[in-house]
Each structure stands twice: as C-alpha cells, then as structure tokens.
Scaffold this motif. Structure first.
Motif, mmCIF file in Angstrom:
data_model
loop_
_atom_site.group_PDB
_atom_site.id
_atom_site.type_symbol
_atom_site.label_atom_id
_atom_site.label_comp_id
_atom_site.label_asym_id
_atom_site.label_seq_id
_atom_site.Cartn_x
_atom_site.Cartn_y
_atom_site.Cartn_z
ATOM 1 N N GLU A 23 2.251 -2.310 -10.316
ATOM 2 C CA GLU A 23 1.728 -1.001 -10.102
ATOM 3 C C GLU A 23 3.171 -0.459 -9.344
ATOM 4 O O GLU A 23 3.370 0.756 -9.282
ATOM 5 C CB GLU A 23 0.889 -0.817 -9.237
ATOM 6 N N ARG A 25 -4.419 -8.123 3.188
ATOM 7 C CA ARG A 25 -4.732 -7.635 1.816
ATOM 8 C C ARG A 25 -5.266 -8.666 0.972
ATOM 9 O O ARG A 25 -6.311 -8.794 0.274
ATOM 10 C CB ARG A 25 -3.599 -6.827 1.000
ATOM 11 N N SER A 37 0.719 -1.395 -0.056
ATOM 12 C CA SER A 37 0.044 -0.038 0.030
ATOM 13 C C SER A 37 0.865 1.189 -0.027
ATOM 14 O O SER A 37 2.218 1.268 0.089
ATOM 15 C CB SER A 37 -0.953 0.004 1.306
ATOM 16 N N ASP A 51 -7.289 -9.238 -4.504
ATOM 17 C CA ASP A 51 -7.728 -8.309 -3.293
ATOM 18 C C ASP A 51 -9.212 -7.957 -3.375
ATOM 19 O O ASP A 51 -9.588 -8.453 -4.265
ATOM 20 C CB ASP A 51 -6.988 -7.298 -2.697
ATOM 21 N N LYS A 52 -9.752 -7.390 -2.497
ATOM 22 C CA LYS A 52 -11.339 -7.058 -2.705
ATOM 23 C C LYS A 52 -11.557 -6.311 -3.923
ATOM 24 O O LYS A 52 -12.543 -6.175 -4.288
ATOM 25 C CB LYS A 52 -11.746 -6.537 -1.372
ATOM 26 N N SER A 53 -10.601 -5.309 -4.372
ATOM 27 C CA SER A 53 -10.795 -4.454 -5.364
ATOM 28 C C SER A 53 -10.434 -5.250 -6.969
ATOM 29 O O SER A 53 -10.751 -4.804 -7.846
ATOM 30 C CB SER A 53 -10.120 -3.334 -5.255
ATOM 31 N N GLY A 54 -10.077 -6.645 -6.649
ATOM 32 C CA GLY A 54 -9.897 -7.409 -7.884
ATOM 33 C C GLY A 54 -8.529 -7.249 -8.417
ATOM 34 O O GLY A 54 -8.208 -8.002 -9.361
ATOM 35 N N LEU A 55 -7.555 -6.688 -7.649
ATOM 36 C CA LEU A 55 -6.073 -6.339 -8.119
ATOM 37 C C LEU A 55 -5.395 -7.666 -7.562
ATOM 38 O O LEU A 55 -5.615 -8.154 -6.495
ATOM 39 C CB LEU A 55 -5.476 -5.133 -7.511
ATOM 40 N N ASN A 112 -0.531 -7.689 -10.017
ATOM 41 C CA ASN A 112 -0.815 -6.269 -10.450
ATOM 42 C C ASN A 112 -0.191 -5.438 -9.712
ATOM 43 O O ASN A 112 0.236 -4.398 -10.088
ATOM 44 C CB ASN A 112 -2.348 -6.082 -10.354
#
Length: 441
Positions: A198, A162, A63, A186-190, A194
């Motif tokens: 990033e 995460r 993060s 993760d919960k956001s789909g990443l 990924n």
C-alpha cells in the motif's frame, strides 16, 4: 533537579560527545544550545502532534501518521547534512560518510512508532537528539574528521501494536526477522506485506534478507531513550547508563468454563472462568512478588540456582494488561475469559522457572475449578547485556555533560537495568550495543 530544557541539552551533548569520542577525539567546541536544546525541544513537540488519533498520540506501523512522521524526520536528517533513504520495511535512515573513513559505521537509533495514547518522548527523543548531535558535528566541521561513518535509524516498528510482533524494523536489519512475519495480519485482515505494498514498498519473502546489514560494516549500535520509570527521579539524576535489557515473555491465557444465566445457575454448580482467571491473576502476583517462596533449584531441568533466585527478586516484574470476556454481559456467567501476561527479568533461566511454576499453578487452579486453561507464548526475547566498552564511553560522556551543564560533580553516573524492551534487543544479534537513558520530567 535540572530543568526540563537543561536535561534535554545534557542528553544531546552526551550523544554528540559519545559519537565524537568513539569516532575521533572528543567534543571541545561550543555547546550550540540553539541546536542541541531549543531546536530539539521544538521538534519533539512538533513530532508529538503527528498522530492518527484526535486528542492523544498514536502512530502504528506504516499508518498515515507514521508515514508523515517518517517524512518529517527525514527532512530534519537532511537539514543536519545527512544522506537519507527509506528501506524496504519503512525504516528511515540518515548517514554521515566522512572522507577517508573506514567502512564500519556507528549506528544510533530509536523508533518512530508509538503505543496507543503514548508519551511524545518515547522513541522520538533518541532520534531527535541523535540528529541534533550530528548537526553540531557538521556545523563545526568535525564530521569531516570522524574515523567512521555515523548513521541514525528511525525504526518503523518497535512497539508491535498493529501486528503484535515487536522490533519489525530492527529485526529486519539485524537479520533475525522471520519471513513468515510478512504474512501476519492486523485486526482488519491486512498483512504486513499488504501494508508495505500500500505504501509502494515491494518487500517479499525472497528479498527480505537483503535488508540485513553485514556485521563487518557495523562498529556498534547505541540507543538513547527515556527511562519510563521512577528510579532516576528518586535519586535526583538526569542520566544513566544501561547495563542490560530485561528478557521478556508475553503469554495469552484462555480460560473456558460453562456459560450460564446469572440468576438461575446455583453457585455450587458453576464452572466460572472469571473467578478462575481472577485467582490465576492473584496467584501470578504472589509468585512475582516473592519468587523465592515458589521456585528452587528443582525448577525446569534443575537449572534455577541460587543466583537466579536472587536475581529474580531484584528484577522480576509481571503484568496482566488486557482482559476480555465472552459474551461480556452483566447478567451472564461468561463462557470464556482471556487475559495477557507480560513477564520480564534480567535472568533468562529464572524467567523460564517462573513460567514453569505459573503453568503448574494454572493446572492446579483450573482442575480444582473444573475449567479448561490454555497457555500460549506469543513473544519471547532473551535478556541483552550492553557492551562494556560502549558503556564506558557513554558513562564518560554523560558525566562530562552533567558537570559542564550544571557545575555539579555527581560522583558517578548510575548504571541501571532497563525493564523496557528496546530495538537494541534485536540489534544485539548484529553487533555490540550500548544504551543511555534519561529522566522524563
């Protein structure tokens, strides 16, 4: 009881003495309290402010706050005279390479990630104490005489918040991280991959294995940590040596029933997953408080013997930490309830016996209440025994540090089991491990 600052100084002195004793001939110089205590405490509080949330501490795998924390730790490593780098999973490394040293390195480490609303000492204490200890060895010139390299590792992910996959960083270094982990979302789909990309880290399924350390290049791994429990406080001592780390199983249990209106479905006609889940949770508590009343040598494969049952009675803990319902409305009988179970004990055979008995109870309760139940094992880690030789060095160092700092002869440094999982569990697949824990006061 020693003061908060004194305990941190004792802790750091123990690490410096341990590294020096293991690799050379012991620590005999000044304590350098401005480094081992004052700077260490200031850095703990500074790192404790590096968070992704306002008002509480939260740093998850790679993060923004985790990246800032890693950069800060790397700066402190360089200040201590360490050569630093970040590897292909985001672990931060700092290393002393003495002249004429053998290739086998002593590894010291802990994690820089946190749980949600974390305590600032969790993980950070081990990293900062190790950096401070190595700075003293450099300042005094003793690092040149070390027989082996020393490396501090700030692992990128131990908590598994995460991606719900613990020990990402240490498992990669130990060579036991499945390549499929890179595709976990993760919960956001990443996915893990990924997130690495990033942050300009190009780790693929093909090159993941390159992160693994050669076992022949490692002397051992020592982890230092807060206790996260009440035992040391109850005996009035600041430090203890860890004899082993409890094995752990995480379970997701889903109970499905018949959703209905709270006012129109008679009690006698309900298939309510909420009350079934409640009964299961209470049943789990009884099982884990009194395992000897439920299991015997007739457990799974007949392997649970009297020793395992006795061991369970002293080390078993079971926790339901998360519950969710659907549709989660006050006037609706839920159609589904999901909850988590965390089972820990030093005895792996006994842990399997508990899960076996829990499964039997689940079948009985769910059949009687006409609901369906699905048990999914989400994480398993076997118990780890710490190396006797490393622990002997840690015990001697801790005893000497406590006596030197407080003037007290405590008789013997306590040896405890750790119920909390640590990166040492993954690193045990690579090398022998030892661990020191301190009171959180």
């Amino acid at each position: 009881m020693a003061s908060h600052y004194t305990i941190i100084l004792i802790f750091s002195v123990s690490i410096a003495a341990t590294a020096s004793t293991l690799l050379s001939d012991g620590l005999k110089n000044d304590l350098f309290p401005e480094i081992l205590r004052d700077v260490a405490v200031a850095r703990l509080y500074e790192l404790g402010k590096v968070s992704d949330a306002d008002g509480y501490l939260e740093r998850t795998f790679l993060s923004p706050a985790s990246i800032r924390a890693g950069n800060l730790i790397r700066t402190w490593m360089e200040d201590a005279g360490l050569t630093t780098w970040m590897d292909g999973l985001g672990n931060v490394h700092g290393r002393i390479q003495p002249p004429n040293a053998s290739k086998k390195a002593l590894l010291l480490g802990s994690h820089l990630d946190t749980v949600v609303d974390a305590g600032m000492f969790d993980g950070a204490l081990g990293i900062i104490s190790a950096i401070s200890a190595l700075k003293v060895l450099n300042v005094t010139g003793r690092s040149r005489n070390l027989k082996h390299p020393v490396e501090v590792i700030a692992f990128c992910d131990e908590e598994g918040v995460r991606f719900q996959s613990t020990f990402l960083g240490s498992a990669a270094i130990a060579g036991v991280l499945p390549v499929s982990t890179l595709q976990i979302p993760d919960k956001s789909g990443l996915t893990v991959q990924n997130v690495l990309r990033e942050n300009l880290i190009d780790t693929t399924e093909e090159n993941l294995s390159q992160l693994k350390y050669d076992a022949d290049s490692v002397l051992g791994y020592v982890e230092v940590h807060i206790e996260q429990g009440p035992v040391l406080e109850s005996v009035g001592l600041p430090l203890a040596v860890v004899k082993g780390i409890a094995g752990q199983t995480r379970i997701k249990l889903t109970v499905r029933g018949s959703q209905g209106h709270a006012g129109t479905v008679p009690m006698s006609m309900r298939q309510d997953p909420m009350v079934a889940a409640a009964e299961l949770i209470v049943s789990l508590e009884s099982l884990c408080k009194r395992p000897q009343d439920y299991i015997s040598s007739n457990g799974p494969d007949g392997q649970c013997n009297a020793f395992s049952i006795k061991s369970l009675s002293g080390s078993l803990v079971c926790t339901v930490g998360e519950i969710s319902t659907w549709p989660s409305a006050s006037n609706v009988i839920p159609g589904q309830v999901t909850f988590t179970i965390d089972i820990r004990t030093i005895d792996d055979i006994g842990r399997e016996a508990i899960i076996y008995e829990l499964s039997n109870q689940m079948d009985t309760i769910c059949d009687r209440r006409s609901v369906s139940c699905i048990m999914e094992r989400k994480h398993d880690a076997n118990a780890v025994s710490c190396d006797a030789g490393l622990n002997s060095q840690l015990k001697s160092a801790a005893y000497a540090a406590i006596k030197r700092m407080t003037g007290e002869d405590i008789g013997d440094v306590p040896v405890l089991m750790s119920g909390a999982g640590h990166d040492a569990m993954a690193m045990s697949h690579l090398t022998k491990v030892g661990s020191l824990i301190r009171l959180l006061s």
